[in-house]
Design a protein around this motif. Structure first.
Motif, PDB file in Angstrom:
ATOM      1  N   THR A 168       5.889  28.655  17.350  1.00 35.20           N
ATOM      2  CA  THR A 168       7.084  28.433  16.539  1.00 35.20           C
ATOM      3  C   THR A 168       8.095  27.631  17.339  1.00 35.20           C
ATOM      4  O   THR A 168       8.409  27.995  18.484  1.00 35.20           O
ATOM      5  N   THR A 194       9.721  24.027   7.766  1.00 37.46           N
ATOM      6  CA  THR A 194      10.774  24.419   6.823  1.00 37.46           C
ATOM      7  C   THR A 194      12.103  23.987   7.424  1.00 37.46           C
ATOM      8  O   THR A 194      12.258  23.961   8.653  1.00 37.46           O
ATOM      9  N   SER A 195      13.054  23.675   6.570  1.00 35.55           N
ATOM     10  CA  SER A 195      14.330  23.178   7.076  1.00 35.55           C
ATOM     11  C   SER A 195      15.461  23.537   6.121  1.00 35.55           C
ATOM     12  O   SER A 195      15.276  23.593   4.911  1.00 35.55           O
ATOM     13  N   LYS A 250       5.914  25.575  12.423  1.00 36.81           N
ATOM     14  CA  LYS A 250       4.957  26.634  12.737  1.00 36.81           C
ATOM     15  C   LYS A 250       3.575  26.019  12.867  1.00 36.81           C
ATOM     16  O   LYS A 250       3.120  25.294  11.975  1.00 36.81           O
ATOM     17  N   THR A 300      15.796  23.572  11.646  1.00 34.60           N
ATOM     18  CA  THR A 300      14.432  23.204  11.249  1.00 34.60           C
ATOM     19  C   THR A 300      13.435  24.009  12.078  1.00 34.60           C
ATOM     20  O   THR A 300      13.639  24.211  13.281  1.00 34.60           O
ATOM     21  N   GLU A 301      12.383  24.464  11.412  1.00 34.15           N
ATOM     22  CA  GLU A 301      11.377  25.283  12.091  1.00 34.15           C
ATOM     23  C   GLU A 301       9.977  24.755  11.824  1.00 34.15           C
ATOM     24  O   GLU A 301       9.575  24.568  10.677  1.00 34.15           O
ATOM     25  N   LYS A 308      11.917  26.152  16.754  1.00 31.52           N
ATOM     26  CA  LYS A 308      13.054  26.183  15.824  1.00 31.52           C
ATOM     27  C   LYS A 308      14.321  25.700  16.519  1.00 31.52           C
ATOM     28  O   LYS A 308      14.597  26.087  17.658  1.00 31.52           O
ATOM     29  N   ASP A 309      15.078  24.826  15.836  1.00 28.50           N
ATOM     30  CA  ASP A 309      16.356  24.362  16.378  1.00 28.50           C
ATOM     31  C   ASP A 309      17.492  24.841  15.487  1.00 28.50           C
ATOM     32  O   ASP A 309      17.270  25.367  14.394  1.00 28.50           O
ATOM     33  N   ASN A 310      18.715  24.670  15.965  1.00 27.48           N
ATOM     34  CA  ASN A 310      19.895  25.076  15.180  1.00 27.48           C
ATOM     35  C   ASN A 310      20.662  23.867  14.672  1.00 27.48           C
ATOM     36  O   ASN A 310      21.899  23.874  14.600  1.00 27.48           O
TER      37      ASN A 310
END
Length: 355
Positions: free
Chosen positions: A288, A338-339, A347, A344-345, A290-292
């Motif tokens: 995984t 997914t975003s 997988k 945004t992430e 993921k950013d912020n």
């Protein structure tokens, strides 16, 4: 020549297989061509002398067709049936049927191998030409992209060159040390992307300890944080092996994390953070990332893995993520994204090595 003689000559000398059979398949009259064909597909033909047994024994689909012919005396279902066989001299046969009387049929087996082979070869050549055209078109896109993207680092080299001419020896040394390697890395990255996209090398899948991958990623992420100011939080268990080619999997991380850094920096996100985790999920490793950031627009999500679909902070030169998708596919894995407004992430699932 009498009519009977002409009929005899046609039946026995015509270069196709002909046989007169009864309603239950017993051969009453047969020409040499048909004998050769039947013997080539059924070495027991001379024992049972039954046309339907020979063809049904070879091709299970013909069993139902011959039963229809026997029961209904209807030859339409069996007319122009194409048989595919594995004999050295015969590959394709066309089966036809004609009714003579109420319970007698003329069966025709015609060797159409040459015609079918020529047609198949023509189709294969046309398909290969289409693939080559598509590939050349894509390579043309890559070349245009590379020429465009190389302008920026080459322009930077020219700028540094102009500055060196006006600087002292010590200043010039510092300029070169600080900038040339960075620019060369950028150029190598652009060329590397082009080569990766134009040659789809199949990865060498071997068991690789996740601890080895963790070691390389930890060093890479430390360097990325120093250069960008973006925080990378990395967590991974280290008690399993991936079935992968190590360098390609590391390339996946570099690309996705690198794109996220570009987006976070260019969008001036406050306290930018990227979280990377690797854990077990049944028979796979679940990765995984993921950013912020402020997310990717919905209309672009579906195009994220399409080459040259668009270029932004998330997709770099337009082929980075398509290359990632290709690598994951060749590892028999999967990738999804997914975003939203909270980031945004990605997988990724990669199969574990079987112990």
């Amino acid at each position: 020549m009498t009519e009977l003689e002409e009929l005899y000559e046609f039946f026995y000398l015509t270069p196709v297989g002909l046989a007169k059979v009864s309603f239950d398949g017993v051969v009453e009259q047969i020409n040499p061509f048909m004998v050769n064909i039947l013997m080539s597909i059924d070495n027991e033909y001379s024992v049972h002398n039954n046309f339907f047994k020979s063809i049904s024994k070879y091709d299970v689909n013909l069993k139902e067709l011959s039963e229809k012919l026997i029961e209904n005396k209807n030859e339409r279902d069996i007319n122009n049936y194409i048989m595919t066989i594995n004999d050295k001299s015969i590959k394709k046969l066309r089966l036809k049927c004609g009714k003579i009387t109420g319970d007698r049929f003329i069966m025709v087996l015609e060797n159409i191998t040459e015609f079918v082979t020529a047609s198949e070869e023509k189709d294969a050549i046309e398909l290969e030409l289409d693939n080559q055209k598509e590939r050349l078109a894509k390579i043309g896109q890559v070349i245009r992209m590379v020429v465009h993207d190389l302008r920026n680092p080459l322009s930077n080299i020219k700028t540094i060159s102009d500055m060196v001419e006006l600087a002292s020896v010590e200043e010039a040394r510092e300029l070169l040390q600080e900038n040339i390697n960075v620019i060369l890395d950028e150029i190598n990255g652009i060329i590397g992307d082009m080569l990766d996209y134009t040659r789809a090398e199949i990865p060498k899948l071997v068991p690789v300890s996740i601890a080895v991958i963790n070691y390389h990623l930890s060093m890479k992420f430390d360097l990325m944080m120093k250069e960008s100011g973006v925080t990378i939080e990395y967590y991974s268990v280290d008690d399993f092996d991936l079935l992968c080619e190590e360098s390609k999997i590391v390339r996946v991380f570099n690309n996705i994390v690198g794109n996220a850094i570009k987006a976070l920096v260019s969008h001036k996100i406050s306290n930018p953070v990227i979280k990377v985790t690797i854990e077990k999920s049944n028979e796979n490793a679940l990765i995984t990332i993921k950013d912020n950031g402020d997310g990717i627009p919905d209309e672009l999500i579906g195009k994220l893995f399409e080459p040259f679909a668009f270029k932004s902070g998330y997709v770099g030169n337009g082929i980075g993520l398509p290359i990632v998708k290709s690598i994951i596919d060749m590892h028999n894995g999967s990738i999804s994204v997914t975003s939203g407004k909270d980031g945004t992430e990605f997988k990724i699932m990669i199969p574990l090595a079987v112990s």
